[in-house]
Design a protein around this motif. Structure first.
Motif, mmCIF file in Angstrom:
data_model
loop_
_atom_site.group_PDB
_atom_site.id
_atom_site.type_symbol
_atom_site.label_atom_id
_atom_site.label_comp_id
_atom_site.label_asym_id
_atom_site.label_seq_id
_atom_site.Cartn_x
_atom_site.Cartn_y
_atom_site.Cartn_z
ATOM 1 N N ILE A 25 0.831 -1.132 0.289
ATOM 2 C CA ILE A 25 -0.047 0.060 -0.111
ATOM 3 C C ILE A 25 0.747 1.119 -0.213
ATOM 4 N N ASP A 26 0.877 2.039 -0.942
ATOM 5 C CA ASP A 26 1.763 3.238 -1.521
ATOM 6 C C ASP A 26 1.233 4.458 -0.748
ATOM 7 N N ASP A 27 1.086 4.670 0.435
ATOM 8 C CA ASP A 27 0.794 5.679 1.288
ATOM 9 C C ASP A 27 1.356 5.551 2.713
ATOM 10 N N ASP A 28 2.293 6.390 2.958
ATOM 11 C CA ASP A 28 3.046 6.257 4.104
ATOM 12 C C ASP A 28 2.029 6.435 5.561
ATOM 13 N N LYS A 29 1.105 7.343 5.404
ATOM 14 C CA LYS A 29 0.264 7.631 6.434
ATOM 15 C C LYS A 29 -0.726 6.260 6.846
ATOM 16 N N LYS A 30 -0.919 5.818 5.780
ATOM 17 C CA LYS A 30 -1.901 4.654 5.990
ATOM 18 C C LYS A 30 -1.048 3.498 6.557
ATOM 19 N N GLN A 31 -0.045 3.173 5.794
ATOM 20 C CA GLN A 31 1.080 2.337 6.475
ATOM 21 C C GLN A 31 1.049 2.631 7.867
ATOM 22 N N HIS A 32 1.403 3.828 8.144
ATOM 23 C CA HIS A 32 1.715 4.203 9.696
ATOM 24 C C HIS A 32 0.545 3.836 10.692
ATOM 25 N N SER A 33 -0.746 4.226 10.161
ATOM 26 C CA SER A 33 -1.816 4.121 10.727
ATOM 27 C C SER A 33 -2.097 2.422 11.019
ATOM 28 N N TYR A 34 -2.078 2.021 10.123
ATOM 29 C CA TYR A 34 -2.183 0.261 9.978
ATOM 30 C C TYR A 34 -1.309 -0.371 11.142
ATOM 31 N N ARG A 35 -0.050 0.247 10.842
ATOM 32 C CA ARG A 35 1.050 -0.545 11.742
ATOM 33 C C ARG A 35 0.813 -0.203 13.167
ATOM 34 N N ARG A 36 0.347 0.998 13.623
ATOM 35 C CA ARG A 36 -0.228 1.256 14.876
ATOM 36 C C ARG A 36 -1.258 0.295 15.453
ATOM 37 N N LYS A 37 -2.324 0.213 14.537
ATOM 38 C CA LYS A 37 -3.548 -0.434 14.939
ATOM 39 C C LYS A 37 -3.106 -2.014 15.164
ATOM 40 N N LYS A 38 -2.413 -2.781 14.318
ATOM 41 C CA LYS A 38 -2.009 -3.942 14.244
ATOM 42 C C LYS A 38 -1.111 -4.346 15.130
ATOM 43 N N GLY A 39 0.112 -3.523 15.406
ATOM 44 C CA GLY A 39 1.163 -3.692 16.125
ATOM 45 C C GLY A 39 1.017 -3.190 17.835
ATOM 46 N N LYS A 40 -0.027 -2.404 17.890
ATOM 47 C CA LYS A 40 -0.165 -1.906 19.290
ATOM 48 C C LYS A 40 -0.172 -3.087 20.331
ATOM 49 N N ARG A 41 -0.800 -4.193 19.982
ATOM 50 C CA ARG A 41 -0.930 -5.503 20.680
ATOM 51 C C ARG A 41 0.365 -6.368 20.826
ATOM 52 N N PHE A 42 1.355 -6.042 20.051
ATOM 53 C CA PHE A 42 2.302 -6.956 19.843
ATOM 54 C C PHE A 42 3.471 -6.831 21.197
ATOM 55 N N PHE A 43 3.531 -7.643 21.918
ATOM 56 C CA PHE A 43 4.508 -7.439 23.028
ATOM 57 C C PHE A 43 5.882 -8.107 22.838
ATOM 58 N N ASN A 44 6.577 -8.211 23.738
ATOM 59 C CA ASN A 44 7.803 -9.037 23.454
ATOM 60 C C ASN A 44 7.572 -10.396 22.568
ATOM 61 N N GLU A 45 6.828 -11.009 23.579
ATOM 62 C CA GLU A 45 6.541 -12.644 23.127
ATOM 63 C C GLU A 45 6.244 -12.624 21.559
ATOM 64 N N GLU A 46 5.284 -11.654 21.302
ATOM 65 C CA GLU A 46 4.648 -11.753 19.892
ATOM 66 C C GLU A 46 5.843 -11.459 18.968
ATOM 67 N N TRP A 47 6.726 -10.427 19.110
ATOM 68 C CA TRP A 47 7.725 -10.147 18.189
ATOM 69 C C TRP A 47 8.684 -11.363 18.333
ATOM 70 N N ARG A 48 8.981 -11.715 19.312
ATOM 71 C CA ARG A 48 10.064 -12.801 19.458
ATOM 72 C C ARG A 48 9.509 -14.100 18.370
ATOM 73 N N ASP A 49 8.337 -14.441 18.718
ATOM 74 C CA ASP A 49 7.882 -15.593 17.830
ATOM 75 C C ASP A 49 7.889 -15.411 16.284
ATOM 76 N N LEU A 50 7.470 -14.104 16.003
ATOM 77 C CA LEU A 50 7.306 -13.810 14.719
ATOM 78 C C LEU A 50 8.852 -13.947 14.156
ATOM 79 N N LEU A 51 9.968 -13.491 14.690
ATOM 80 C CA LEU A 51 11.310 -13.426 14.268
ATOM 81 C C LEU A 51 11.714 -14.845 14.131
ATOM 82 N N LEU A 52 11.248 -15.880 15.353
ATOM 83 C CA LEU A 52 11.730 -17.262 15.281
ATOM 84 C C LEU A 52 11.172 -17.813 13.945
#
Length: 459
Positions: A368-395
């Motif tokens: 999606i070629d819109d920085d503002k939308k990417q930022h908004s979606y990222r905050r909405k999706k990622g705001k519930r990602f804590f350490n464990e979630e980020w760790r498991d995604l990387l693994l």
């Protein structure tokens, strides 16, 4: 009556997260805020107390969302009582702009009678931007900033009821870093210097089956037998380098003396450039796509080639199994994708520093070629990602790179030499641990935006 406070009306518990965040930010800016803490804590709400709070308020901030109505589309009784009482106060004392709706989602503007005609402050795309607009409105209407920020009841409640439950605790725990190490390398590293960059580029293009990096007129590779033959107009031409330099890993890591090119720093830079090329080519070979971030770094993500599949793995030093997907559907917008950017490093390990990202596509492929939308979606999706979630995604991301022998090996020479990566990021054992938050109260603090706001206040 001295009206010196701000009343926040919101649906509980659905909009507690936003309301707590807003209260803490307003108090930090020096505003006296009243919020129904009994409602936040699930206790009984006392209407007389709420009436008195509205009567003494200079503004009523109405947190406007889909949560203010019932499943039948009717305004919830508690919300309706607060808004109707606030309207009566505004009418009785001729207060302009007494009720300010704060629009925090994509709900329609006609959920409450009379409010479509009142200007809503948009918080639905970016809470911090909404706060800036609200701050300007409060300043324009001369709302007093009399609150002692060091005595925030909300901060005290927040500390006692939430933070204390998420403190560091004594327990032996395995921690994962964002360092991804090389476990095995060819013994020698080669730099071939040509007369000019055109020759160097031609030789690189004729050796596309192995990773070769190009910087100016110098090629770097792990291949001792690079082909120096290029085809031009159906004729094979040999372009030999003017200089060939050979270094061991010890030379690169511990240094050497030289008063001419290449000096140690030059060799380090060429070596790191080659490492990047090796892994970048490998990620593309494994089906990942690249996306250029705002900082010009490339982030690698898995497009939706087929039905979304979870990646199975077993945690190291444990029999605990996990299944994790690194992409998925995102509301009606499209797809979210976990992505990784890589930065070569030589210390404290030879390998890469990994940085995690979330990207959004419209169809599983097209960013999606819109920085503002990417930022908004990222905050909405990622705001519930804590350490464990980020760790498991990387693994999960790293486990997908394994071959049939459960190894991550990359061919780096025509003769079959390989660079082998560790299957896990670097880890260490600690004698203390930390309980990840399981509450919504710690989300979206956005300290950098708050700093910007306070700087504006001091201008």
């Amino acid at each position: 009556m001295n009206r010196d406070s701000i009343f926040i009306s919101h649906a509980t518990p659905q909009d507690n997260e936003f309301s707590i965040w807003l209260t803490s930010r307003l108090e930090m800016l020096g505003y006296k805020v009243w919020i129904d803490k009994e409602g936040l804590l699930g206790g009984e709400r006392f209407w007389v107390t709420i009436q008195q709070a509205i009567q003494s308020s200079a503004k009523v901030l109405f947190v406007y969302s889909k949560n203010i109505v019932t499943n039948e589309g009717i305004l919830k009784q508690g919300i309706e009582n607060e808004i109707e009482y606030a309207k009566s106060i505004a009418l009785q004392f001729h207060i302009q702009d007494y009720i300010i709706p704060l629009h925090i989602d994509d709900s329609p503007y006609n959920l409450a009678i009379g409010l479509p005609n009142i200007n809503h402050i948009p918080f639905n795309n970016n809470w911090a931007e909404g706060l800036k607009i609200l701050k300007k409105k409060l300043e324009k209407d001369s709302i007093p900033q009399i609150f002692d920020t060091s005595k925030s009841v909300m901060a005290e409640w927040y500390e006692n009821e939430y933070i204390s439950n998420c403190s560091i605790i004594p327990k032996t725990e395995l921690f994962y870093t964002s360092w991804w190490s090389v476990s095995d390398l060819p013994k020698e590293f080669y730099m071939y210097q040509f007369s000019n960059e055109v020759q160097a580029k031609a030789i690189r293009n004729s050796n596309q089956t192995i990773p070769v990096s190009l910087m100016s007129n110098v090629l770097s590779t792990f291949d001792a037998k690079l082909s120096f033959v290029v085809n031009r107009d159906d004729e094979n031409i040999e372009l030999k380098p003017v200089h060939t330099y050979i270094y061991s890993l010890n030379d690169i890591l511990y240094g050497f003396e030289s008063d001419k090119f290449p000096q140690h720093r030059d060799v380090e830079n060429h070596f790191k450039r080659l490492l990047y090329r090796v892994v970048s080519n490998f990620l593309i070979y494994k089906g990942l796509w690249r996306n250029e971030m705002s900082n010009k770094r490339l982030a690698y993500f898995l497009p939706k080639y087929e039905k979304i599949k979870k990646i199975d793995f077993t945690y190291p030093y444990s029999n605990r199994k996990k299944s994790k997907s690194i992409l998925g559907k995102f509301e009606s917008i499209g797809m979210w994708h976990y992505a990784v950017s890589i930065q070569p490093m030589l210390f404290p390990f030879v390998g890469f520093s990994l940085k995690s990202h979330i990207l959004f596509t419209s169809d599983g492929f097209k960013i999606i070629d819109d920085d503002k939308k990417q930022h908004s979606y990222r905050r909405k999706k990622g705001k519930r990602f804590f350490n464990e979630e980020w760790r498991d995604l990387l693994l999960a991301f790293l486990q997908r790179l394994k071959d049939d022998n459960e190894e991550i090996k990359i061919k780096v020479s025509q003769e079959g030499l390989v660079m082998k990566m560790k299957e896990w990021p670097e880890m260490f054992w600690s004698e203390v641990g930390y309980n990840d938050p399981n509450s919504k109260m710690d989300l979206d603090k956005i300290e950098d935006y708050y700093e910007e706001i306070t700087e504006e206040s001091n201008d």
